[in-house]
Design an enzyme around this catalytic site. Structure first.
Site, mmCIF file in Angstrom:
data_model
loop_
_atom_site.group_PDB
_atom_site.id
_atom_site.type_symbol
_atom_site.label_atom_id
_atom_site.label_comp_id
_atom_site.label_asym_id
_atom_site.label_seq_id
_atom_site.Cartn_x
_atom_site.Cartn_y
_atom_site.Cartn_z
ATOM 1 N N GLN A 41 2.190 -32.521 54.133
ATOM 2 C CA GLN A 41 3.323 -31.466 54.554
ATOM 3 C C GLN A 41 4.419 -32.328 55.398
ATOM 4 O O GLN A 41 5.475 -31.816 55.271
ATOM 5 C CB GLN A 41 2.470 -30.794 55.994
ATOM 6 C CG GLN A 41 1.465 -29.920 55.422
ATOM 7 C CD GLN A 41 0.168 -30.580 55.049
ATOM 8 O OE1 GLN A 41 -0.231 -31.334 55.394
ATOM 9 N NE2 GLN A 41 -0.763 -29.603 54.557
ATOM 10 N N HIS A 125 -15.818 -27.019 46.899
ATOM 11 C CA HIS A 125 -15.372 -25.867 47.533
ATOM 12 C C HIS A 125 -15.401 -24.694 46.680
ATOM 13 O O HIS A 125 -15.118 -24.858 45.377
ATOM 14 C CB HIS A 125 -13.820 -25.974 47.944
ATOM 15 C CG HIS A 125 -13.144 -25.071 48.498
ATOM 16 N ND1 HIS A 125 -13.585 -24.751 49.686
ATOM 17 C CD2 HIS A 125 -12.723 -23.979 47.919
ATOM 18 C CE1 HIS A 125 -12.702 -23.509 50.192
ATOM 19 N NE2 HIS A 125 -12.233 -22.970 49.191
ATOM 20 N N TYR A 156 -9.137 -20.203 54.472
ATOM 21 C CA TYR A 156 -9.951 -20.528 55.729
ATOM 22 C C TYR A 156 -9.611 -19.694 56.860
ATOM 23 O O TYR A 156 -8.566 -19.326 57.191
ATOM 24 C CB TYR A 156 -9.633 -22.070 55.992
ATOM 25 C CG TYR A 156 -9.753 -22.866 55.120
ATOM 26 C CD1 TYR A 156 -11.204 -23.151 54.507
ATOM 27 C CD2 TYR A 156 -8.694 -23.766 54.293
ATOM 28 C CE1 TYR A 156 -11.243 -24.249 53.760
ATOM 29 C CE2 TYR A 156 -8.999 -24.613 53.366
ATOM 30 C CZ TYR A 156 -10.351 -25.014 53.101
ATOM 31 O OH TYR A 156 -10.498 -26.014 52.208
ATOM 32 N N ASP A 208 -16.513 -23.795 56.370
ATOM 33 C CA ASP A 208 -15.285 -24.214 57.092
ATOM 34 C C ASP A 208 -14.673 -23.138 57.941
ATOM 35 O O ASP A 208 -13.895 -22.204 57.415
ATOM 36 C CB ASP A 208 -14.485 -25.044 56.406
ATOM 37 C CG ASP A 208 -13.224 -25.748 56.868
ATOM 38 O OD1 ASP A 208 -13.276 -25.830 58.388
ATOM 39 O OD2 ASP A 208 -12.242 -26.267 56.390
ATOM 40 N N HIS A 210 -12.316 -23.709 60.060
ATOM 41 C CA HIS A 210 -10.784 -24.704 59.955
ATOM 42 C C HIS A 210 -10.168 -23.997 61.216
ATOM 43 O O HIS A 210 -8.815 -23.832 61.307
ATOM 44 C CB HIS A 210 -10.189 -23.869 58.915
ATOM 45 C CG HIS A 210 -9.153 -24.914 58.090
ATOM 46 N ND1 HIS A 210 -8.188 -25.248 58.591
ATOM 47 C CD2 HIS A 210 -9.377 -25.575 57.297
ATOM 48 C CE1 HIS A 210 -7.513 -26.065 57.871
ATOM 49 N NE2 HIS A 210 -8.237 -26.443 56.874
ATOM 50 N N HIS A 310 -12.937 -36.404 55.259
ATOM 51 C CA HIS A 310 -12.185 -35.289 54.488
ATOM 52 C C HIS A 310 -11.650 -35.812 53.262
ATOM 53 O O HIS A 310 -10.959 -36.985 53.131
ATOM 54 C CB HIS A 310 -10.682 -35.104 55.438
ATOM 55 C CG HIS A 310 -10.064 -33.990 55.259
ATOM 56 N ND1 HIS A 310 -8.751 -33.949 55.298
ATOM 57 C CD2 HIS A 310 -10.424 -32.624 54.798
ATOM 58 C CE1 HIS A 310 -8.455 -32.845 54.946
ATOM 59 N NE2 HIS A 310 -9.142 -31.903 54.686
ATOM 60 N N GLU A 337 -16.601 -34.870 50.812
ATOM 61 C CA GLU A 337 -15.971 -33.776 50.262
ATOM 62 C C GLU A 337 -15.102 -34.308 48.851
ATOM 63 O O GLU A 337 -14.738 -35.558 49.164
ATOM 64 C CB GLU A 337 -15.075 -33.219 51.227
ATOM 65 C CG GLU A 337 -13.981 -32.035 50.890
ATOM 66 C CD GLU A 337 -13.124 -31.597 51.824
ATOM 67 O OE1 GLU A 337 -12.628 -30.554 51.480
ATOM 68 O OE2 GLU A 337 -13.177 -32.230 52.807
#
Length: 402
Positions: A41, A125, A156, A208, A210, A310, A337
């Site tokens: 991000q 996932h 999420y 999750d 989240h 993560h 993950e």
């Protein structure tokens, strides 16, 4: 003495996710290392930190001094433990471990003490608009040998844009990803009831939250999920609500995993030392790289906490490999993950680890055993992408910080 000659960032998005890779070049011709510094991000901010601050600080330093370089880089800005600078430090730190392995002629996992296991179990996932669609996707992964599946029903924290939530918001409400926490909780319980009824207990299921619920809502959901024997419940609370975990532990036996948004040791020390969580799942580059992550793993070992780093799509293949080498070498590894690699990523990053029958395998090349094709990386430039799923809002339009 081999020294740092140059430090640069390589920005690339081979599957539409912005990645930051740091390349540390040395005074030895042809010897360099790669590290992950991906903060998707805010990728441009990390690149600036590397180029404008890490590079002038560290050029000329001996590549052997990994610990001292990490401490110097962490303290040099005075204010510390933020995601931008931590990722910048991680890129350099992991690249230096890669270099050290190459100089020693050993994989990094051997530098860390050698393998505790030949490969690491990973979870994938799965998603869907309905319980039946999620079940179908779980079965597809099971056919490929995966035994750990994270099950969601829509984005999420809710069924935003995929499910059947009926959200009624005030007129002229701001745009965002709206969801109803109560409908979400009811949907999750229904999902796992369906999955256990159809799949039984031969597969490990995860979920999750989240950080999209209040503490009371999250505890209530965990209690309702107890009959379905989750492998763990992930990121139930936001980092600002860590004080609730003692109540959480007293209320439910569901295993808890936490840490995706952590930057600072203060955020995890008490959770670990008071045994309030079962799995630590920090983003390794977010806390500063391999050097602090191996120390965190050792801390967790003392208190019976296992690792679950993560590993989303916004982790470069270099970051995946760095985590993999640590996973192989620590005794308290729990689960990893894993989001897989696109064909484009495998072209840009030769040496990506291979997954077989639900296990991720490292190669035995010196260092991390992965490289980057800079010409191919340049074919996939980074660009700002609207983070729609992060713009979460509850029914009345209140913005939610995940």
């Amino acid at each position: 003495m081999v020294t740092i000659r140059n430090i640069k960032t390589i920005l690339t998005a081979p599957r539409g996710i912005d990645l930051v890779v740091v390349k540390v070049e040395t005074s030895e011709p042809g010897l360099y290392g790669l590290g992950c510094a991906t903060f998707t991000q805010r990728w441009a901010a990390v690149a600036t930190a590397v180029e404008e601050y890490m590079k002038p600080l560290l050029v000329g330093r001996c590549v052997n001094d990994i610990e001292d370089i990490w401490q110097t880089a962490m303290g040099s800005s005075y204010w510390r433990n933020g995601p931008v600078l931590n990722n910048a430090i991680s890129g350099v730190d992991e690249a230096l471990w890669d270099i050290k392995g190459k100089m020693a002629g050993m994989p990094v996992y051997d530098l860390l003490g050698g393998k505790c296991r030949e490969a690491v179990s990973v979870y994938r996932h799965t998603d869907g608009a309905t319980p039946e669609e999620v079940e179908e996707n779980v079965r597809r992964y099971m056919e490929d040998g995966y035994r750990y599946l994270r099950c969601q029903m829509g984005t999420y924290g809710g069924q935003m844009g995929k499910g059947k939530q009926r959200v009624i918001s005030p007129e002229n409400s701001k745009p965002g990803a709206y969801y109803d926490p109560n409908q979400y909780c009811a949907g999750v319980v229904n999902l796992f009831s369906h999955l256990r009824d159809k799949l039984g207990y031969e597969v490990e299921l995860l979920h999750d939250i989240h950080e999209r619920l209040t503490p009371a809502q999250a505890i209530g959901l965990a209690k309702k999920l107890e009959p379905y024997q989750l492998f763990f419940l992930e990121d139930a609370l936001s980092p600002e609500q860590m004080g609730w975990f003692s109540h959480f532990r007293n209320q439910t036996a569901v295993p808890l995993a936490m840490g995706e948004l952590f930057n600072n040791p203060i955020e995890w020390n008490e959770l670990i030392s008071k045994r309030l969580i079962d799995y630590i799942r920090v983003h390794v580059s977010q806390i500063g790289g391999l050097t602090p992550a191996r120390k965190l793993a050792a801390l967790c070992e003392n208190f019976g906490v296992r690792t679950a780093w993560h590993g989303p799509g916004d982790l470069s293949p270099v970051g995946v490999v760095a985590q993999l080498h640590l996973d192989l070498a620590i005794p308290n590894f729990g689960i990893q993950e894993f989001s897989g690699f696109s064909p484009e990523e495998e072209e840009v990053f030769p040496g990506c680890p291979q997954v077989r029958n639900g296990y991720l395998y490292a190669n035995d090349k010196p260092g991390f055993g992965i490289d980057i094709d800079e010409k191919k990386a340049a074919m996939y430039p980074c660009s700002y992408r609207e983070p729609g799923w992060l713009l979460a809002r509850t029914t009345d339009g209140t913005a939610v910080r995940p």
